[in-house]
Motif scaffolding. Structure first.
Motif, PDB file in Angstrom:
ATOM      1  N   LYS A  44      47.796  83.245   1.591  1.00 50.73           N
ATOM      2  CA  LYS A  44      48.390  84.321   0.791  1.00 50.73           C
ATOM      3  C   LYS A  44      49.168  85.296   1.674  1.00 50.73           C
ATOM      4  CE  LYS A  44      44.925  83.982  -2.863  1.00 50.73           C
ATOM      5  NZ  LYS A  44      43.814  84.646  -3.578  1.00 50.73           N
ATOM      6  N   ILE A  45      48.682  85.546   2.870  1.00 52.21           N
ATOM      7  CA  ILE A  45      49.409  86.423   3.794  1.00 52.21           C
ATOM      8  C   ILE A  45      50.708  85.755   4.235  1.00 52.21           C
ATOM      9  CG2 ILE A  45      49.358  87.436   6.112  1.00 52.21           C
ATOM     10  CD1 ILE A  45      46.349  88.013   5.627  1.00 52.21           C
ATOM     11  N   ARG A  46      50.627  84.471   4.584  1.00 53.12           N
ATOM     12  CA  ARG A  46      51.844  83.737   4.958  1.00 53.12           C
ATOM     13  C   ARG A  46      52.831  83.719   3.792  1.00 53.12           C
ATOM     14  NH1 ARG A  46      52.087  82.909  10.469  1.00 53.12           N
ATOM     15  NH2 ARG A  46      50.321  81.715  11.276  1.00 53.12           N
ATOM     16  N   ALA A  47      52.318  83.537   2.580  1.00 56.65           N
ATOM     17  CA  ALA A  47      53.177  83.485   1.400  1.00 56.65           C
ATOM     18  C   ALA A  47      53.889  84.815   1.184  1.00 56.65           C
ATOM     19  CB  ALA A  47      52.359  83.116   0.171  1.00 56.65           C
ATOM     20  N   THR A  48      53.199  85.921   1.422  1.00 61.43           N
ATOM     21  CA  THR A  48      53.798  87.244   1.233  1.00 61.43           C
ATOM     22  C   THR A  48      54.963  87.454   2.192  1.00 61.43           C
ATOM     23  OG1 THR A  48      51.688  88.148   0.464  1.00 61.43           O
ATOM     24  CG2 THR A  48      53.328  89.726   1.249  1.00 61.43           C
ATOM     25  N   ILE A  49      54.781  87.061   3.438  1.00 63.66           N
ATOM     26  CA  ILE A  49      55.858  87.182   4.424  1.00 63.66           C
ATOM     27  C   ILE A  49      57.020  86.262   4.034  1.00 63.66           C
ATOM     28  CG2 ILE A  49      56.467  86.879   6.851  1.00 63.66           C
ATOM     29  CD1 ILE A  49      53.453  87.483   7.485  1.00 63.66           C
ATOM     30  N   ASN A  50      56.679  85.053   3.633  1.00 67.66           N
ATOM     31  CA  ASN A  50      57.686  84.091   3.186  1.00 67.66           C
ATOM     32  C   ASN A  50      58.448  84.625   1.967  1.00 67.66           C
ATOM     33  OD1 ASN A  50      58.675  81.074   2.732  1.00 67.66           O
ATOM     34  ND2 ASN A  50      57.865  81.800   0.778  1.00 67.66           N
ATOM     35  N   ASN A  51      57.713  85.202   1.015  1.00 64.84           N
ATOM     36  CA  ASN A  51      58.333  85.678  -0.221  1.00 64.84           C
ATOM     37  C   ASN A  51      59.236  86.883   0.012  1.00 64.84           C
ATOM     38  OD1 ASN A  51      56.995  83.626  -1.490  1.00 64.84           O
ATOM     39  ND2 ASN A  51      55.488  84.927  -2.515  1.00 64.84           N
ATOM     40  N   ALA A  52      58.964  87.621   1.074  1.00 69.28           N
ATOM     41  CA  ALA A  52      59.859  88.732   1.418  1.00 69.28           C
ATOM     42  C   ALA A  52      61.236  88.189   1.802  1.00 69.28           C
ATOM     43  CB  ALA A  52      59.268  89.550   2.562  1.00 69.28           C
ATOM     44  N   GLN A  53      61.253  87.133   2.601  1.00 75.35           N
ATOM     45  CA  GLN A  53      62.532  86.530   2.984  1.00 75.35           C
ATOM     46  C   GLN A  53      63.226  85.919   1.772  1.00 75.35           C
ATOM     47  OE1 GLN A  53      64.236  86.556   6.068  1.00 75.35           O
ATOM     48  NE2 GLN A  53      65.782  85.931   4.563  1.00 75.35           N
ATOM     49  N   ALA A  54      62.449  85.290   0.888  1.00 80.76           N
ATOM     50  CA  ALA A  54      63.027  84.718  -0.335  1.00 80.76           C
ATOM     51  C   ALA A  54      63.608  85.816  -1.220  1.00 80.76           C
ATOM     52  CB  ALA A  54      61.958  83.926  -1.089  1.00 80.76           C
ATOM     53  N   THR A  55      62.972  86.986  -1.218  1.00 81.65           N
ATOM     54  CA  THR A  55      63.490  88.126  -1.984  1.00 81.65           C
ATOM     55  C   THR A  55      64.828  88.590  -1.418  1.00 81.65           C
ATOM     56  OG1 THR A  55      61.271  88.858  -2.648  1.00 81.65           O
ATOM     57  CG2 THR A  55      63.020  90.518  -2.668  1.00 81.65           C
ATOM     58  N   LEU A  56      64.921  88.640  -0.105  1.00 88.19           N
ATOM     59  CA  LEU A  56      66.195  89.021   0.517  1.00 88.19           C
ATOM     60  C   LEU A  56      67.277  88.000   0.175  1.00 88.19           C
ATOM     61  CD1 LEU A  56      65.167  90.251   4.102  1.00 88.19           C
ATOM     62  CD2 LEU A  56      65.269  91.533   1.954  1.00 88.19           C
ATOM     63  N   ASP A  57      66.924  86.731   0.171  1.00 83.99           N
ATOM     64  CA  ASP A  57      67.894  85.686  -0.149  1.00 83.99           C
ATOM     65  C   ASP A  57      68.410  85.818  -1.579  1.00 83.99           C
ATOM     66  OD1 ASP A  57      67.552  84.662   2.399  1.00 83.99           O
ATOM     67  OD2 ASP A  57      66.161  83.078   1.774  1.00 83.99           O
ATOM     68  N   LEU A  58      67.561  86.305  -2.480  1.00 78.40           N
ATOM     69  CA  LEU A  58      67.968  86.460  -3.884  1.00 78.40           C
ATOM     70  C   LEU A  58      69.017  87.565  -4.066  1.00 78.40           C
ATOM     71  CD1 LEU A  58      64.843  86.134  -6.231  1.00 78.40           C
ATOM     72  CD2 LEU A  58      66.904  84.734  -6.214  1.00 78.40           C
ATOM     73  N   ARG A  59      69.136  88.435  -3.095  1.00 77.85           N
ATOM     74  CA  ARG A  59      70.124  89.514  -3.199  1.00 77.85           C
ATOM     75  C   ARG A  59      71.539  88.956  -3.316  1.00 77.85           C
ATOM     76  NH1 ARG A  59      68.007  93.818   1.427  1.00 77.85           N
ATOM     77  NH2 ARG A  59      66.136  94.547   0.291  1.00 77.85           N
ATOM     78  N   LYS A  60      71.744  87.753  -2.830  1.00 76.56           N
ATOM     79  CA  LYS A  60      73.066  87.136  -2.878  1.00 76.56           C
ATOM     80  C   LYS A  60      73.458  86.739  -4.304  1.00 76.56           C
ATOM     81  CE  LYS A  60      71.886  85.129   1.610  1.00 76.56           C
ATOM     82  NZ  LYS A  60      71.395  83.882   2.250  1.00 76.56           N
ATOM     83  N   SER A  61      72.464  86.666  -5.193  1.00 76.04           N
ATOM     84  CA  SER A  61      72.752  86.217  -6.561  1.00 76.04           C
ATOM     85  C   SER A  61      72.111  87.118  -7.606  1.00 76.04           C
ATOM     86  CB  SER A  61      72.276  84.775  -6.746  1.00 76.04           C
ATOM     87  OG  SER A  61      70.911  84.635  -6.383  1.00 76.04           O
ATOM     88  N   GLY A  62      72.234  88.431  -7.412  1.00 73.99           N
ATOM     89  CA  GLY A  62      71.768  89.372  -8.425  1.00 73.99           C
ATOM     90  C   GLY A  62      70.489  90.108  -8.100  1.00 73.99           C
ATOM     91  N   GLY A  63      69.640  89.512  -7.279  1.00 77.67           N
ATOM     92  CA  GLY A  63      68.431  90.203  -6.861  1.00 77.67           C
ATOM     93  C   GLY A  63      67.182  89.807  -7.639  1.00 77.67           C
ATOM     94  N   LEU A  64      66.035  90.200  -7.107  1.00 76.61           N
ATOM     95  CA  LEU A  64      64.732  89.823  -7.649  1.00 76.61           C
ATOM     96  C   LEU A  64      64.537  90.327  -9.071  1.00 76.61           C
ATOM     97  CD1 LEU A  64      61.961  88.482  -6.970  1.00 76.61           C
ATOM     98  CD2 LEU A  64      61.171  90.772  -6.296  1.00 76.61           C
ATOM     99  N   SER A  65      64.918  91.566  -9.329  1.00 72.53           N
ATOM    100  CA  SER A  65      64.698  92.147 -10.656  1.00 72.53           C
ATOM    101  C   SER A  65      65.482  91.399 -11.729  1.00 72.53           C
ATOM    102  CB  SER A  65      65.085  93.628 -10.662  1.00 72.53           C
ATOM    103  OG  SER A  65      64.867  94.185 -11.940  1.00 72.53           O
ATOM    104  N   GLU A  66      66.764  91.203 -11.489  1.00 70.24           N
ATOM    105  CA  GLU A  66      67.594  90.485 -12.459  1.00 70.24           C
ATOM    106  C   GLU A  66      67.061  89.075 -12.683  1.00 70.24           C
ATOM    107  OE1 GLU A  66      72.015  88.614 -12.285  1.00 70.24           O
ATOM    108  OE2 GLU A  66      71.942  90.798 -12.000  1.00 70.24           O
ATOM    109  N   PHE A  67      66.616  88.441 -11.593  1.00 74.78           N
ATOM    110  CA  PHE A  67      66.107  87.073 -11.663  1.00 74.78           C
ATOM    111  C   PHE A  67      64.854  87.004 -12.538  1.00 74.78           C
ATOM    112  CE2 PHE A  67      63.943  83.272 -10.119  1.00 74.78           C
ATOM    113  CZ  PHE A  67      64.983  82.367 -10.007  1.00 74.78           C
ATOM    114  N   ILE A  68      63.876  87.847 -12.236  1.00 79.74           N
ATOM    115  CA  ILE A  68      62.605  87.809 -12.976  1.00 79.74           C
ATOM    116  C   ILE A  68      62.802  88.200 -14.444  1.00 79.74           C
ATOM    117  CG2 ILE A  68      60.359  88.951 -13.216  1.00 79.74           C
ATOM    118  CD1 ILE A  68      60.128  88.909 -10.170  1.00 79.74           C
TER     119      ILE A  68
END
Length: 198
Positions: A102-126
């Motif tokens: 879960k700790i590894r996933a949180t760090i990983n998901n932070a990078q995935a969140t940054l990557d989503l900024r290229k296509s509208g961002g986490l909020s718009e996506f969810i």
């Protein structure tokens, strides 16, 4: 009124889980089910729902301030930069849930969140997975644990590199941030998000 609702000393109807202690009551009354749209706030909820998997929500809620301190208030920009040293620091922190995956996933998901900024961002996506209607449960047994939309959201997030985002966890997220309203009919919070009619 549903037998799953409890009338508090203040005269307000709440589900049993929200009437057992002050921490859960305050969370239910002021936060659960209210719209959350900011990237950082949504990232926090996404991570905490992942940590909650297999545990009680009260366990996570009681440790939330410790989680915030450990994960830089869940600023995805900062968490994405965590190093192996940070991982070891988190694994030795008794104030959080020390689960390596879960700790590894949180760090990983932070990078995935940054990557989503290229296509509208986490909020718009969810929020793009908001359904056309919401459940109207009168008892606990009528509250779903997942939905077509939560399954689709889980799959879409996984394709974007997120981890610990299964359909049940994502339905819990959707409940927590107001995307669906699963407050029991008769609860004083039913319809309070302003998104769904009471």
């Amino acid at each position: 009124m549903s037998e799953d609702l409890v009338i508090g000393v203040d005269g307000l109807a709440r589900p049993f889980w929200a009437s057992t202690n002050a921490m859960l009551r305050d969370y239910y009354d002021s936060e659960w089910g209210m719209p959350v749209t900011g990237e950082q706030a949504l990232f926090e909820r996404l991570c905490l729902e992942g940590f909650q998997s297999g545990l009680s929500w009260s366990t996570i809620l009681a440790k939330r301030e410790n989680f915030r301190a450990a994960f830089c208030d869940f600023d995805p920009q900062l968490v994405a930069g965590f190093t192996e040293h940070d991982y070891q620091r988190l694994m030795s922190n008794p104030g959080i849930v020390r689960n390596k995956l879960k700790i590894r996933a949180t760090i990983n998901n932070a990078q995935a969140t940054l990557d989503l900024r290229k296509s509208g961002g986490l909020s718009e996506f969810i929020w793009s997975f908001k359904p056309d209607s919401t459940p109207e449960p009168t008892t606990y047994t009528e509250i779903p644990t997942q939905s077509i939309e939560s399954k689709a959201l889980a799959n879409a997030l996984k394709k974007r590199g997120f981890k610990f985002v299964g359909p049940t966890t994502m339905f819990a997220l959707m409940e927590a941030v107001g995307i669906v309203d699963t407050h029991l009919v008769g609860s004083h919070r039913r319809g309070s998000s302003g998104i769904w009619a009471a």
